[in-house]
Write a protein that holds these residues in place. Structure first.
Motif, PDB file in Angstrom:
ATOM      1  N   GLN A 186       5.391 -10.750  -2.356  1.00 54.13           N
ATOM      2  CA  GLN A 186       4.361  -9.743  -2.163  1.00 54.13           C
ATOM      3  C   GLN A 186       4.198  -8.868  -3.405  1.00 54.13           C
ATOM      4  OE1 GLN A 186       2.083  -9.331   0.049  1.00 54.13           O
ATOM      5  NE2 GLN A 186       1.299  -7.395  -0.759  1.00 54.13           N
TER       6      GLN A 186
ATOM      7  N   GLU B  36       0.921  -8.426  -5.812  1.00 49.19           N
ATOM      8  CA  GLU B  36       0.331  -7.134  -6.156  1.00 49.19           C
ATOM      9  C   GLU B  36       0.105  -7.025  -7.667  1.00 49.19           C
ATOM     10  OE1 GLU B  36       2.467  -4.620  -2.505  1.00 49.19           O
ATOM     11  OE2 GLU B  36       3.240  -4.515  -4.558  1.00 49.19           O
TER      12      GLU B  36
ATOM     13  N   ASN C 264       5.401   1.946  -4.174  1.00 49.52           N
ATOM     14  CA  ASN C 264       4.035   1.463  -4.050  1.00 49.52           C
ATOM     15  C   ASN C 264       3.563   0.990  -5.422  1.00 49.52           C
ATOM     16  OD1 ASN C 264       3.698   2.077  -1.284  1.00 49.52           O
ATOM     17  ND2 ASN C 264       3.253   4.205  -1.783  1.00 49.52           N
TER      18      ASN C 264
ATOM     19  N   GLY D 272      -8.191   3.278   4.493  1.00 54.00           N
ATOM     20  CA  GLY D 272      -6.975   2.491   4.338  1.00 54.00           C
ATOM     21  C   GLY D 272      -6.305   2.764   3.005  1.00 54.00           C
ATOM     22  N   GLY D 273      -5.000   3.028   3.025  1.00 61.06           N
ATOM     23  CA  GLY D 273      -4.264   3.307   1.799  1.00 61.06           C
ATOM     24  C   GLY D 273      -4.587   4.644   1.167  1.00 61.06           C
TER      25      GLY D 273
ATOM     26  N   GLN E 265      -4.613   9.147   5.013  1.00 61.13           N
ATOM     27  CA  GLN E 265      -3.828   8.298   5.916  1.00 61.13           C
ATOM     28  C   GLN E 265      -2.333   8.564   5.753  1.00 61.13           C
ATOM     29  OE1 GLN E 265      -3.272   4.025   5.086  1.00 61.13           O
ATOM     30  NE2 GLN E 265      -4.281   3.642   7.050  1.00 61.13           N
ATOM     31  N   LYS E 266      -1.897   8.687   4.512  1.00 59.56           N
ATOM     32  CA  LYS E 266      -0.469   8.905   4.246  1.00 59.56           C
ATOM     33  C   LYS E 266       0.003  10.246   4.811  1.00 59.56           C
ATOM     34  CE  LYS E 266       2.817   9.419   0.423  1.00 59.56           C
ATOM     35  NZ  LYS E 266       2.957   9.438  -1.060  1.00 59.56           N
TER      36      LYS E 266
ATOM     37  N   GLY F 282       1.967   7.049   6.934  1.00 58.32           N
ATOM     38  CA  GLY F 282       2.159   5.734   6.349  1.00 58.32           C
ATOM     39  C   GLY F 282       0.903   5.239   5.684  1.00 58.32           C
ATOM     40  N   ILE F 283       1.039   4.094   5.006  1.00 59.69           N
ATOM     41  CA  ILE F 283      -0.090   3.482   4.314  1.00 59.69           C
ATOM     42  C   ILE F 283      -0.246   2.056   4.812  1.00 59.69           C
ATOM     43  CG2 ILE F 283      -0.957   2.683   2.091  1.00 59.69           C
ATOM     44  CD1 ILE F 283       0.486   4.997   0.780  1.00 59.69           C
ATOM     45  N   GLU F 284      -1.451   1.731   5.277  1.00 62.00           N
ATOM     46  CA  GLU F 284      -1.687   0.386   5.779  1.00 62.00           C
ATOM     47  C   GLU F 284      -3.174   0.083   5.724  1.00 62.00           C
ATOM     48  OE1 GLU F 284      -0.200   0.592   9.752  1.00 62.00           O
ATOM     49  OE2 GLU F 284      -1.977   1.602  10.540  1.00 62.00           O
ATOM     50  N   GLY F 285      -3.515  -1.154   6.080  1.00 60.19           N
ATOM     51  CA  GLY F 285      -4.922  -1.536   6.116  1.00 60.19           C
ATOM     52  C   GLY F 285      -5.459  -1.937   4.755  1.00 60.19           C
ATOM     53  N   GLU F 286      -6.772  -2.080   4.670  1.00 56.71           N
ATOM     54  CA  GLU F 286      -7.439  -2.503   3.437  1.00 56.71           C
ATOM     55  C   GLU F 286      -7.746  -1.295   2.566  1.00 56.71           C
ATOM     56  OE1 GLU F 286      -8.319  -5.508   2.210  1.00 56.71           O
ATOM     57  OE2 GLU F 286      -7.252  -6.504   3.858  1.00 56.71           O
TER      58      GLU F 286
END
Length: 249
Positions: A17, A21, A57, A96-97, A101-102, A107-111
Motif C-alpha cells: 500500500q 501511494e 500519512n 474524504g481525507g 473529517q480528521k 480518522g481519515i478514510e474514503g476518496e
C-alpha cells in the motif's frame, strides 16, 4: 512558475500500500508538471517513516519557484469594508481525507478530492490573468482554498485583516446539491477566493470564463455564514494563534 522542488515522505515501501501511494504521488506530480510546463529540478525521498509499526500519512511537500512583478503581488488579508468576495472554481462533495473529517470524526478514510488537471489549469490561469491585468488595483486580496476548504480560507483572510465578512453559502459555485458542511469544508482542488472593489465587480466577473460567483461582502468585525454561525474575528485570532503554546502549558 519556473520550476518545482519536492520532499516526498512515506512509510515502509516494502508494504504494497505504501509503495502504491508513492507511485501514484510521483505520477500525479509528473502529470501536473507537464500540464503547467514546469520542470522538477530537485528533490528527495524519505522512506520508512513510521513509529511502532504505524505508518505516517503520505506527505509529499512540493515547492514552486516563480517569477513575478512586484505590482502583481496580492496578499490574502481582507482590506476594505464593502469589497466583494468571489469564489473562482467549483466545490464538490469531497470531505474524504479532509481536515474536517480528521478533527470531527477522528480518522481519515474514503476518496480524497479528485484532480482534474485541465480544470485546475483553466482556473489558475484565469486568476493569474486577472492579477496581471489589474492595472487599476481593483483586486484587493487573493487566497487559495486548500486545507480546511472555503471556511478556513475565509477565516484566515478575516483574522489577517482584522475584518469580518457576511457570506452566503448558497452562492458558492457547484454542480451538485451540497450541505453547509460540504460547502464550508470540502477540499476540492482548483479554487480561489478573490476580493474585488465593489465598483469593479461586474467588470471583473465579465473577464472570467470559468465557474465563479460573488459569495459575500467584507464588513464588520465578525465572520457571518448565513444563519449558520457568527464568529467574532478576535475569537478566530485567539483560536489560530498560540496553539502550540496552549498544548504545552
Amino acid at each position: 512558475p519556473l520550476c518545482i522542488v519536492d520532499c516526498l515522505n512515506f512509510g515502509n515501501p516494502e508494504k504494497p500500500q505504501v509503495f502504491r501511494e508513492f507511485k501514484e504521488c510521483v505520477e500525479g506530480m509528473a502529470d501536473v508538471a507537464k500540464r503547467f510546463q514546469t520542470p522538477v529540478i530537485s528533490g528527495n525521498v524519505s522512506f520508512y517513516n513510521e513509529t511502532e509499526g504505524v505508518t505516517v500519512n503520505p506527505s509529499p511537500v512540493v515547492g514552486v519557484a516563480g517569477l513575478m512583478k512586484i505590482k502583481d503581488v496580492k496578499t490574502l488579508e481582507f482590506k476594505n469594508n464593502g469589497d466583494k468576495i468571489l469564489v473562482i472554481g467549483e466545490t464538490r462533495s469531497e470531505l474524504g481525507g479532509s481536515e474536517y473529517q480528521k478533527l470531527l470524526h477522528g480518522g481519515i478514510e474514503g476518496e480524497p478530492p479528485q484532480v482534474n488537471i485541465d480544470d485546475e489549469y483553466s482556473v489558475s490561469m484565469t486568476v493569474l490573468n486577472l492579477i496581471r491585468h489589474d492595472s487599476e488595483g481593483h483586486i484587493t486580496a487573493v487566497h487559495d482554498c486548500s486545507t480546511g476548504g472555503i471556511g478556513v480560507a475565509l477565516s484566515e483572510m478575516a483574522l489577517s485583516g482584522d475584518l469580518g465578512a457576511k457570506i452566503h453559502l448558497s452562492n458558492i459555485p457547484t454542480q451538485e446539491e451540497l450541505n453547509d458542511l460540504e460547502l464550508l469544508f470540502s477540499e476540492s482542488h482548483g479554487r480561489y477566493i478573490v476580493c474585488v472593489k465593489e465598483e469593479a465587480t461586474n467588470e471583473i466577473l465579465g473577464k472570467i470564463d470559468v465557474p465563479a460567483a460573488i459569495i459575500g461582502t467584507v464588513q464588520g468585525d465578525s465572520l457571518v455564514m448565513d444563519d449558520l454561525t457568527e464568529i467574532p474575528v478576535i475569537k478566530l485570532k485567539n483560536a489560530y494563534n498560540g496553539v502550540i503554546e496552549k498544548f504545552m502549558a
